[in-house]
Each structure stands twice: as C-alpha cells, then as structure tokens.
Design an enzyme around this catalytic site. Structure first.
Site, PDB file in Angstrom:
ATOM      1  N   TYR A 157      -1.402   0.666  -8.337  1.00 11.59           N
ATOM      2  CA  TYR A 157      -1.081   2.062  -7.988  1.00 11.59           C
ATOM      3  C   TYR A 157      -1.884   3.026  -8.858  1.00 11.59           C
ATOM      4  O   TYR A 157      -2.513   3.959  -8.345  1.00 11.59           O
ATOM      5  CB  TYR A 157       0.426   2.287  -8.164  1.00 11.59           C
ATOM      6  CG  TYR A 157       0.885   3.650  -7.691  1.00 11.59           C
ATOM      7  CD1 TYR A 157       0.902   3.959  -6.332  1.00 11.59           C
ATOM      8  CD2 TYR A 157       1.299   4.621  -8.599  1.00 11.59           C
ATOM      9  CE1 TYR A 157       1.315   5.217  -5.890  1.00 11.59           C
ATOM     10  CE2 TYR A 157       1.714   5.868  -8.166  1.00 11.59           C
ATOM     11  CZ  TYR A 157       1.723   6.159  -6.815  1.00 11.59           C
ATOM     12  OH  TYR A 157       2.126   7.405  -6.380  1.00 11.59           O
ATOM     13  N   ALA A 159      -4.628   2.413 -10.447  1.00 11.50           N
ATOM     14  CA  ALA A 159      -6.055   2.281 -10.094  1.00 11.50           C
ATOM     15  C   ALA A 159      -6.366   3.076  -8.831  1.00 11.50           C
ATOM     16  O   ALA A 159      -7.380   3.785  -8.755  1.00 11.50           O
ATOM     17  CB  ALA A 159      -6.412   0.812  -9.901  1.00 11.50           C
TER      18      ALA A 159
END
Ligand SMILES: NC(=O)c1ccc[n+]([C@@H]2O[C@H](COP(=O)([O-])OP(=O)(O)OC[C@H]3O[C@@H](n4cnc5c(N)ncnc54)[C@H](OP(=O)(O)O)[C@@H]3O)[C@@H](O)[C@H]2O)c1
Length: 270
Positions: A157, A159
C-alpha cells in the site's frame, strides 16, 4: 474560494461506489457537476448516480476495473461521448493489504494493490490527458499519508501511494504552463469501507476487525471529500489532511530515523 469551480464541470470519479469517492460524487452533484462515476459494483454506482441526479446533477455510470488499461480507456471515452469534454479526473479507487512483507505467501495481492492504486491512476491520467489539456483541467489523486511516510505492515500500500506521489510530482512539472493542475491528497485514517476491506496476507478481507482503527475522532469521508474538492478547486499542489499527519511528515524530514522507530512501535510486530 467558492466551489462553483465545478458547475457544469465534467468530472470523473473513480471508486465512486463507496466511501470518499461516493461523498465526492454527492458534493460535486450539489455543485452542478456533470459526473462520470466508475467502480466495479454497478448496483452501488447506480444508487450514487440516482442520488446525484436527485440533487440536480447529470451523472452516468461506467462499470470498470481500473487495473485494466482498456477499461480505463472506456471510462474516458464514455465521459467524452456523454459530455464532450473532461475537466476533472479524480483518481480515488484503491484498496490495501496489511501484514509484514515476509509474511506474504505470494505476491499476487501486492501486484494487485500496485495495479489498482498506481497503474489505475496512470492509465486514467494517460487517456484523459489530451481532453484535460483542452479544458485546462484538474488531475486529483487520493494518495495517503502513507504516500509520504512509510508504515510497517503496509509495504504494498505504501509503495503504491509513494508511486502515486512520485507520478504526480513529475507530471505536475511536465504540465506546467499547460493549464492542467495536479493535486495530491494525503489523508490520514478516514471512516469508509476501506478498513473492513483491507486484505490479510493470505488475500482474505480483514472484515470488521479492520474497523477497530476508527474512533469517534477519525475524519469522515464527507470531510475528506470537502477538503479534497476545495484543494483541487484552488489547484493546490498537495494537501496533508490532519495536524498529526503534518507533524509526522515534518518530523520525517527532520529526524527520519526517529520516525522509523516510532512507526515501528505503533504499527510493527509487538
Ligand atoms: N479510508 C482511509 O483511511 C484512507 C486513508 C488514506 C487514503 N485512502 C484512499 O482513499 C481512496 C478511497 O478509499 P475509501 O477510504 O473511500 O475506501 P472504500 O470505501 O473502500 O472505497 C474504495 C473505492 O475504490 C473502488 N475500487 C476498489 N478496487 C477497484 C478496482 N479494481 N477498480 C475500480 N474501482 C475499485 C471501490 O469500488 P468497487 O469495490 O465497487 O470497485 C470503492 O468505490 C483509496 O485510494 C484509499 O487508498 C483511504
């Protein structure tokens, strides 16, 4: 600033079937926007569209999965076919997976998080851009505080949201002088369906357990939607939504190692 920026404004909202996206659709409807509402759940979208029309707005529904480029192209084409223009693209569709990176049995959900949150934004922006340039329009992306500061348990998430932030930074520079503005929104926790839909490492939803993160002080989807639309109307660069979010971002710039330790203590394995 008056929100009349959205009167007769052709606005696409991805992830409009629930939560923040649904609220943005309703608030845009109140301001007389011409809406293209999209997500995967047609029935929920039709209900939002009906509510928007009751408020005097024009609204069409396009059922689409934003992780698929062809379906994103279809969203853009539908908006142009109906309204002849696109003024605002709100990239809001998204979901998350919790769990330590090393605990993921495979990377299937990791890839899906990137495909929906990040590539969905890229696909929609790419196909909408020629139309947004004609209209001197707005690109708005609902990133997260996790798109500025990483949080343990949320590798995919965070990233995906950092990727959204980086993408917005670059296209903002590239679009200087074109009339198109790029606004990144970085909310903290917001009450919506998001937490209940968070996936566990094995890819199954966390369900009601996820909702324990919400307290009576957690920002509502309605407030998040209002602040987002206000910021986009003013063509702001980015918004970090809460005082605690602003503090974390500030401290991260100053003493990142300390913030790592605090985040690890708050969110990491006990
Ligand atoms: N709630 C929070 O605490 C929080 C905090 C920071 C940032 N955000 C971000 O805010 C955005 C909106 O989330 P929310 O809080 O409103 O959660 P939500 O209520 O779960 O809404 C998510 C929306 O995204 C749509 N969506 C999910 N996967 C999709 C796909 N593959 N293709 C198309 N649409 C898809 C969902 O609709 P369908 O299921 O019908 O497709 C739904 O309309 C997300 O990008 C999220 O990362 C949320």
């Amino acid at each position: 600033m008056a929100l009349s920026a959205y009167k007769d404004n052709s606005a696409i909202v991805t992830g409009a079937s629930s939560g923040i996206g649904r609220e943005m659709a309703l608030q845009l409807a109140d301001q007389g926007a011409w809406l293209t509402l999209t997500a995967r759940n047609t029935q929920a979208l039709e209900q939002v569209a009906a509510e928007c029309r009751k408020r005097g707005a024009r609204a069409i529904v396009v059922t689409a999965d934003v992780s698929d480029e062809a379906q994103c192209k279809k969203i853009i084409e539908a908006a142009v076919a109906e309204y002849g223009r696109i003024d605002t693209l709100i990239n809001n569709a998204g979901f998350g997976q919790g769990g330590y990176f090393e605990s993921l049995p495979n990377l299937e959900t990791f890839r899906q998080v990137m495909d929906v949150n990040f590539m969905g934004t890229v696909y929609c922006a790419h196909h909408a851009l020629p139309h947004l340039k004609k209209a001197c329009g707005r690109i708005v992306s609902i990133s997260s505080i996790m798109g500025l500061v990483g949080v343990p348990m949320y590798s995919s998430y965070s990233a995906s949201k950092f990727a959204m932030t980086g993408f917005a930074e670059v296209i903002r520079m590239e679009l200087m002088g074109s009339g198109v503005s790029v606004t990144s929104i970085h909310p903290n926790f917001v009450v919506s369906e998001f937490a209940g839909r968070l996936l566990k490492p094995d890819g199954t939803p966390l369900g009601d357990k996820g909702k324990r993160i919400y307290t009576s002080r957690t920002m509502t989807s309605s407030v998040c939607a209002r602040l987002t639309l206000q910021a986009a109307a003013k063509r702001k660069r980015h918004v970090v939504m809460t005082p605690s979010g602003k503090l974390v971002v500030f401290m991260h710039g100053l003493v990142p190692g300390l913030v790592d330790k605090v985040m690890r203590k708050m969110f990491g394995k006990k």
